[in-house]
Design an enzyme around this catalytic site. Sequence first.
Site, PDB file in Angstrom:
ATOM      1  N   GLN A  63       0.854  -1.205   0.000  1.00 45.37           N
ATOM      2  CA  GLN A  63       0.000   0.000   0.000  1.00 45.37           C
ATOM      3  C   GLN A  63       0.883   1.246   0.000  1.00 45.37           C
ATOM      4  O   GLN A  63       2.096   1.154   0.181  1.00 45.37           O
ATOM      5  CB  GLN A  63      -0.945  -0.020   1.206  1.00 45.37           C
ATOM      6  CG  GLN A  63      -0.304  -0.448   2.469  1.00 45.37           C
ATOM      7  CD  GLN A  63      -1.219  -1.186   3.451  1.00 45.37           C
ATOM      8  OE1 GLN A  63      -2.465  -1.186   3.410  1.00 45.37           O
ATOM      9  NE2 GLN A  63      -0.573  -1.834   4.408  1.00 45.37           N
ATOM     10  N   ASP A 117      -0.898 -12.253   5.349  1.00 47.59           N
ATOM     11  CA  ASP A 117      -2.280 -11.831   5.130  1.00 47.59           C
ATOM     12  C   ASP A 117      -3.127 -12.486   6.232  1.00 47.59           C
ATOM     13  O   ASP A 117      -3.087 -13.715   6.392  1.00 47.59           O
ATOM     14  CB  ASP A 117      -2.736 -12.295   3.736  1.00 47.59           C
ATOM     15  CG  ASP A 117      -4.092 -11.710   3.355  1.00 47.59           C
ATOM     16  OD1 ASP A 117      -4.304 -11.435   2.162  1.00 47.59           O
ATOM     17  OD2 ASP A 117      -4.927 -11.521   4.262  1.00 47.59           O
ATOM     18  N   GLY A 118      -3.880 -11.693   6.940  1.00 47.43           N
ATOM     19  CA  GLY A 118      -4.662 -12.227   8.055  1.00 47.43           C
ATOM     20  C   GLY A 118      -5.610 -13.328   7.636  1.00 47.43           C
ATOM     21  O   GLY A 118      -5.855 -14.278   8.385  1.00 47.43           O
ATOM     22  N   ASP A 169      -8.081  -5.139  13.533  1.00 44.76           N
ATOM     23  CA  ASP A 169      -7.753  -3.707  13.448  1.00 44.76           C
ATOM     24  C   ASP A 169      -7.256  -3.427  12.036  1.00 44.76           C
ATOM     25  O   ASP A 169      -6.068  -3.182  11.802  1.00 44.76           O
ATOM     26  CB  ASP A 169      -6.674  -3.383  14.490  1.00 44.76           C
ATOM     27  CG  ASP A 169      -6.227  -1.927  14.438  1.00 44.76           C
ATOM     28  OD1 ASP A 169      -5.153  -1.629  15.011  1.00 44.76           O
ATOM     29  OD2 ASP A 169      -6.938  -1.111  13.820  1.00 44.76           O
ATOM     30  N   SER A 170      -8.183  -3.514  11.089  1.00 42.25           N
ATOM     31  CA  SER A 170      -7.801  -3.502   9.664  1.00 42.25           C
ATOM     32  C   SER A 170      -8.079  -2.143   9.022  1.00 42.25           C
ATOM     33  O   SER A 170      -8.752  -1.291   9.608  1.00 42.25           O
ATOM     34  CB  SER A 170      -8.626  -4.564   8.924  1.00 42.25           C
ATOM     35  OG  SER A 170      -9.989  -4.121   8.880  1.00 42.25           O
ATOM     36  N   PRO A 206      -6.266  -4.316   0.357  1.00 40.07           N
ATOM     37  CA  PRO A 206      -5.854  -5.510   1.120  1.00 40.07           C
ATOM     38  C   PRO A 206      -6.789  -5.836   2.285  1.00 40.07           C
ATOM     39  O   PRO A 206      -6.875  -6.965   2.727  1.00 40.07           O
ATOM     40  CB  PRO A 206      -4.452  -5.145   1.604  1.00 40.07           C
ATOM     41  CG  PRO A 206      -4.354  -3.661   1.521  1.00 40.07           C
ATOM     42  CD  PRO A 206      -5.263  -3.245   0.406  1.00 40.07           C
TER      43      PRO A 206
HETATM   44  N1  SAM Z   1      -7.337   2.430  12.770  1.00 40.11           N
HETATM   45  C1  SAM Z   1      -7.326   2.101  11.361  1.00 40.11           C
HETATM   46  C2  SAM Z   1      -8.713   2.060  10.813  1.00 40.11           C
HETATM   47  O1  SAM Z   1      -9.665   2.132  11.590  1.00 40.11           O
HETATM   48  O2  SAM Z   1      -8.841   2.012   9.587  1.00 40.11           O
HETATM   49  C3  SAM Z   1      -6.562   0.809  11.146  1.00 40.11           C
HETATM   50  C4  SAM Z   1      -5.126   1.015  11.433  1.00 40.11           C
HETATM   51  S1  SAM Z   1      -3.964  -0.240  11.088  1.00 40.11           S
HETATM   52  C5  SAM Z   1      -2.701   0.779  10.459  1.00 40.11           C
HETATM   53  C6  SAM Z   1      -4.581  -1.093   9.637  1.00 40.11           C
HETATM   54  C7  SAM Z   1      -3.631  -2.239   9.297  1.00 40.11           C
HETATM   55  O3  SAM Z   1      -4.294  -3.257   8.555  1.00 40.11           O
HETATM   56  C8  SAM Z   1      -2.418  -1.826   8.445  1.00 40.11           C
HETATM   57  O4  SAM Z   1      -1.231  -1.999   9.191  1.00 40.11           O
HETATM   58  C9  SAM Z   1      -2.465  -2.772   7.235  1.00 40.11           C
HETATM   59  O5  SAM Z   1      -1.183  -3.174   6.791  1.00 40.11           O
HETATM   60  C10 SAM Z   1      -3.269  -3.925   7.807  1.00 40.11           C
HETATM   61  N2  SAM Z   1      -3.917  -4.808   6.837  1.00 40.11           N
HETATM   62  C11 SAM Z   1      -4.663  -4.475   5.758  1.00 40.11           C
HETATM   63  N3  SAM Z   1      -5.085  -5.591   5.116  1.00 40.11           N
HETATM   64  C12 SAM Z   1      -4.595  -6.664   5.825  1.00 40.11           C
HETATM   65  C13 SAM Z   1      -4.689  -8.074   5.682  1.00 40.11           C
HETATM   66  N4  SAM Z   1      -5.387  -8.618   4.669  1.00 40.11           N
HETATM   67  N5  SAM Z   1      -4.078  -8.862   6.604  1.00 40.11           N
HETATM   68  C14 SAM Z   1      -3.383  -8.308   7.643  1.00 40.11           C
HETATM   69  N6  SAM Z   1      -3.243  -6.976   7.830  1.00 40.11           N
HETATM   70  C15 SAM Z   1      -3.854  -6.164   6.930  1.00 40.11           C
END
Ligand code: SAM
Length: 289
Positions: free
Chosen positions: A34, A140-141, A158-159, A165
């Site tokens: 990203q 990937d979660g 917390d995505s 993604p």
């Molecule tokens: N507080 C924010 C919100 O409410 O949108 C979320 C913050 S946190 C930075 C979001 C995280 O999700 C990022 O670090 C991103 O890399 C992760 N992420 C996105 N898609 C993902 C996936 N498929 N598997 C694991 N992590 C993922």
Amino acid sequence: MIGGDLFAEEETVTGVMQRLKVGRVLHHERTEVQNLVVFEHGFLGRVMTLDGAVQTTEFDEFIYHEMLAHTSILAHGAAKKVLIIGGGDGGMAEEALKHPIERLLQVDIDRSVCDIAQVHLSSICKGAFEDPRMELMIADGVDYVSKAPEQFDVIIVDSTDPIGPGEVLFTESFYRDCKKCLTPGGIIVTQNGIPMLEVHSQQRSYIRLGKSFADVTFFLAPVPTYYGGHMAFGFASDDPAKKDVPLEILEERFEKSGIDTQYYNPEIHRGAFAHPQFFKKALKEALGG
Ligand code: SAM
């Protein structure tokens, strides 16, 4: 650029642009996953965006992280193992590790987010990534939970939003696999968007979580930098009592935790599960009511 000033712009909902004046760009990288930017803002402090969407700000990250971490862990009452899916800024881990949990596994898809958070967002992640109880896995979660190699008492999703993604973290199969990663009596909580802007998103999660969990609801909290009013957090388990822990018990658990918060407290915990009428109606409608 406007009048020589740089702005970070986000179209939060069609036709509504949120524009933040950029003080200093601390990091800008097209990671493998990203577009990652961390910049300084006049009063929001340090801000992280991913693919142009505000993820977290020093100004109000405490509300979001306290509510997702403490509402789930204190509702459970005896959590020893917590799984965070996403959470790359480290703020969720920081709050969860304030509890006497034995193991925290964080599965985030983007190592750069986790690395840069430790460099530029230390006020948010503090020492979370160095805590001996914390394991960071870059994956990937959706892949991790599909193998269901381990069980946890609480899962915190917390995505990012359900685009790019993060999209796979809002699917019925993801929630089904999360269920396999939960111990009996376990709780899953999810970042689930802004009801005033996208109530279809909560309706969708309500149905999809309901396929795997006996009891599904949402709790709400205002996070000012997320435009549009209160944010909804999914809350699902197989035990209806988990969403309705008596105030006295929450007060006892909160007191015993010794955690000093800025937003969360037992009254806020219980009040967060009260829904405005439009939201009640939307959830009822989602089930064909
Ligand atoms: N507080 C924010 C919100 O409410 O949108 C979320 C913050 S946190 C930075 C979001 C995280 O999700 C990022 O670090 C991103 O890399 C992760 N992420 C996105 N898609 C993902 C996936 N498929 N598997 C694991 N992590 C993922």
